[in-house]
Enzyme design. Structure first.
Site, PDB file in Angstrom:
ATOM      1  N   ASN A   7      42.598  37.954  43.762  1.00 15.55           N
ATOM      2  CA  ASN A   7      41.713  38.765  42.697  1.00 15.55           C
ATOM      3  C   ASN A   7      41.918  38.155  41.297  1.00 15.55           C
ATOM      4  O   ASN A   7      43.254  38.337  40.910  1.00 15.55           O
ATOM      5  CB  ASN A   7      42.230  40.134  42.929  1.00 15.55           C
ATOM      6  CG  ASN A   7      41.505  41.027  41.837  1.00 15.55           C
ATOM      7  OD1 ASN A   7      40.953  40.878  40.904  1.00 15.55           O
ATOM      8  ND2 ASN A   7      41.275  42.335  42.316  1.00 15.55           N
ATOM      9  N   GLU A  34      36.994  40.202  41.897  1.00 12.46           N
ATOM     10  CA  GLU A  34      36.875  40.530  40.717  1.00 12.46           C
ATOM     11  C   GLU A  34      36.482  39.508  39.656  1.00 12.46           C
ATOM     12  O   GLU A  34      37.253  39.007  38.591  1.00 12.46           O
ATOM     13  CB  GLU A  34      38.239  41.276  40.220  1.00 12.46           C
ATOM     14  CG  GLU A  34      38.301  42.671  40.355  1.00 12.46           C
ATOM     15  CD  GLU A  34      39.139  43.507  39.735  1.00 12.46           C
ATOM     16  OE1 GLU A  34      40.296  43.899  39.837  1.00 12.46           O
ATOM     17  OE2 GLU A  34      38.761  43.867  38.481  1.00 12.46           O
ATOM     18  N   ASP A 147      41.110  41.947  48.518  1.00 10.80           N
ATOM     19  CA  ASP A 147      41.678  43.162  47.863  1.00 10.80           C
ATOM     20  C   ASP A 147      41.094  44.597  48.623  1.00 10.80           C
ATOM     21  O   ASP A 147      40.221  45.058  48.300  1.00 10.80           O
ATOM     22  CB  ASP A 147      41.486  43.104  46.486  1.00 10.80           C
ATOM     23  CG  ASP A 147      42.079  44.217  45.408  1.00 10.80           C
ATOM     24  OD1 ASP A 147      42.814  45.069  46.148  1.00 10.80           O
ATOM     25  OD2 ASP A 147      42.137  44.399  44.444  1.00 10.80           O
ATOM     26  N   ASN A 149      42.590  47.178  48.216  1.00 14.63           N
ATOM     27  CA  ASN A 149      43.150  48.484  47.483  1.00 14.63           C
ATOM     28  C   ASN A 149      43.476  49.566  48.201  1.00 14.63           C
ATOM     29  O   ASN A 149      43.228  50.709  48.021  1.00 14.63           O
ATOM     30  CB  ASN A 149      41.783  49.115  46.492  1.00 14.63           C
ATOM     31  CG  ASN A 149      41.802  48.494  45.085  1.00 14.63           C
ATOM     32  OD1 ASN A 149      42.835  48.298  44.541  1.00 14.63           O
ATOM     33  ND2 ASN A 149      40.748  47.912  44.726  1.00 14.63           N
ATOM     34  N   ASP A 218      46.525  43.077  48.564  1.00 15.97           N
ATOM     35  CA  ASP A 218      45.753  41.991  49.112  1.00 15.97           C
ATOM     36  C   ASP A 218      46.169  41.662  50.552  1.00 15.97           C
ATOM     37  O   ASP A 218      47.190  41.117  50.980  1.00 15.97           O
ATOM     38  CB  ASP A 218      45.957  40.693  48.268  1.00 15.97           C
ATOM     39  CG  ASP A 218      45.432  41.331  46.702  1.00 15.97           C
ATOM     40  OD1 ASP A 218      44.291  41.195  46.491  1.00 15.97           O
ATOM     41  OD2 ASP A 218      46.278  41.759  45.805  1.00 15.97           O
ATOM     42  N   ASP A 247      46.343  40.033  37.267  1.00 13.98           N
ATOM     43  CA  ASP A 247      47.643  41.022  37.787  1.00 13.98           C
ATOM     44  C   ASP A 247      47.706  41.068  39.285  1.00 13.98           C
ATOM     45  O   ASP A 247      48.668  41.692  39.812  1.00 13.98           O
ATOM     46  CB  ASP A 247      47.356  42.649  37.285  1.00 13.98           C
ATOM     47  CG  ASP A 247      45.635  42.801  37.379  1.00 13.98           C
ATOM     48  OD1 ASP A 247      44.880  42.239  37.940  1.00 13.98           O
ATOM     49  OD2 ASP A 247      45.397  44.097  36.994  1.00 13.98           O
ATOM     50  N   HIS A 248      46.854  40.264  39.843  1.00 14.40           N
ATOM     51  CA  HIS A 248      47.316  39.772  41.430  1.00 14.40           C
ATOM     52  C   HIS A 248      47.884  38.592  41.382  1.00 14.40           C
ATOM     53  O   HIS A 248      47.397  37.729  40.696  1.00 14.40           O
ATOM     54  CB  HIS A 248      46.100  40.080  42.026  1.00 14.40           C
ATOM     55  CG  HIS A 248      45.389  41.465  42.331  1.00 14.40           C
ATOM     56  ND1 HIS A 248      45.338  42.138  43.530  1.00 14.40           N
ATOM     57  CD2 HIS A 248      44.743  42.111  41.328  1.00 14.40           C
ATOM     58  CE1 HIS A 248      44.664  43.157  43.304  1.00 14.40           C
ATOM     59  NE2 HIS A 248      44.226  43.332  41.887  1.00 14.40           N
TER      60      HIS A 248
END
Length: 258
Positions: A7, A34, A147, A149, A218, A247-248
DNA sequence: ATGTCAGGTCATACCTGA
């Protein structure tokens, strides 16, 4: 064959970091999520120059998914889930690379709970389950990467109690993730590392990465044929440590040659 | 409760989504 899922949180904003990472990690296949770029602003030329063919589904501002393949073009099999023909959100793309079928997904975040966004998340995961039920029995290795989530278990969060009111940790999406596994899919990273604390995401707040206050969202799900070829899997934490990182962190696995 | 990113806009400050 090394497959990674990343991501990237803005494929143009972090293009230099992505290209550095591609050059160092040299994965054979990369699933990106993303993109945060419309279709026409995907940096195809830079990625081609790095040696990767690509297919992508862009969307202005949010979402966006892509599949890259080193030295070849991924053979696209679909670019949205069945049943969401009217859905504008770019969250799924699928391709065959060297005999492996790869689904790249970006499941909805779903926050805040109790809103239409949360309902959309549940509906989207239901559609993913329907499609995964079709893919599971395809006569080749199948990898569903991305991802999700979803924090699958308590041990997948640094501090589970902090996530009690978050959509990523709600019973419903977690039950849907378990339903997916129950179809005959294996969570590759957890399968190889059953007792390890493994995170793939650390938020930008409160110095979360330095404190290793992360979550594991993930995932790689493998059908039986892919599982039979699984050799190794892990998280490339170094990529998250860099200045201006997503941030991943990228997650990767190795499949034996078929 | 707090806090940090990216991308976009009735833009040069504020909004949304995460």
């Amino acid at each position: 064959m090394r497959i990674a899922t990343f991501n990237v949180n803005g494929v143009n904003g972090r293009l230099a970091l992505l290209l550095d990472w591609l050059g160092e990690a040299q994965p054979d296949v990369v699933c990106l999520q993303e993109l945060k770029a419309p279709q026409e602003k995907f940096p195809q030329q830079a990625i081609a120059k790095a040696g990767y063919g690509a297919i992508w589904q862009g969307q202005s501002r949010w979402n966006g998914v892509a599949i890259l393949a080193k030295g070849r073009d991924p053979v696209e099999t679909r670019r949205r889930l069945p049943g969401e023909e009217e859905d504008e959100q770019a969250r799924y793309i699928e391709a065959a690379v060297d005999g492996v079928l790869i689904g790249c997904l970006y499941a909805p975040n779903g926050n805040p709970i109790g809103t239409a966004k949360f309902d959309y998340k549940l509906g989207w995961l239901e559609r993913l389950i329907d499609h995964a039920g079709e893919l599971r029995d395809v006569d080749c290795p199948v990898v569903l990467a991305g991802d999700y989530n979803v924090i699958p278990e308590d041990k997948d969060a640094y501090k589970p109690e902090r996530w009690l009111d978050d959509a990523l940790f709600q019973p419903e999406p977690r039950a849907l993730y378990r339903r997916l596994l129950g179809q005959g899919w294996t969570d590759a990273v957890r399968h190889l590392h059953p007792d390890e604390t493994i995170f793939t995401f650390w938020d930008y707040w409160r110095n979360a990465f330095a404190r290793n206050a992360g979550i594991r969202i993930d995932h790689f799900l493998l059908n039986a044929q892919a599982l039979a070829r699984l050799e190794a899997a892990g998280v490339d934490k170094d990529a998250r440590a860099r200045q201006g990182a997503s941030d991943h962190a990228p997650v990767w696995l190795d499949l034996a040659n078929g």
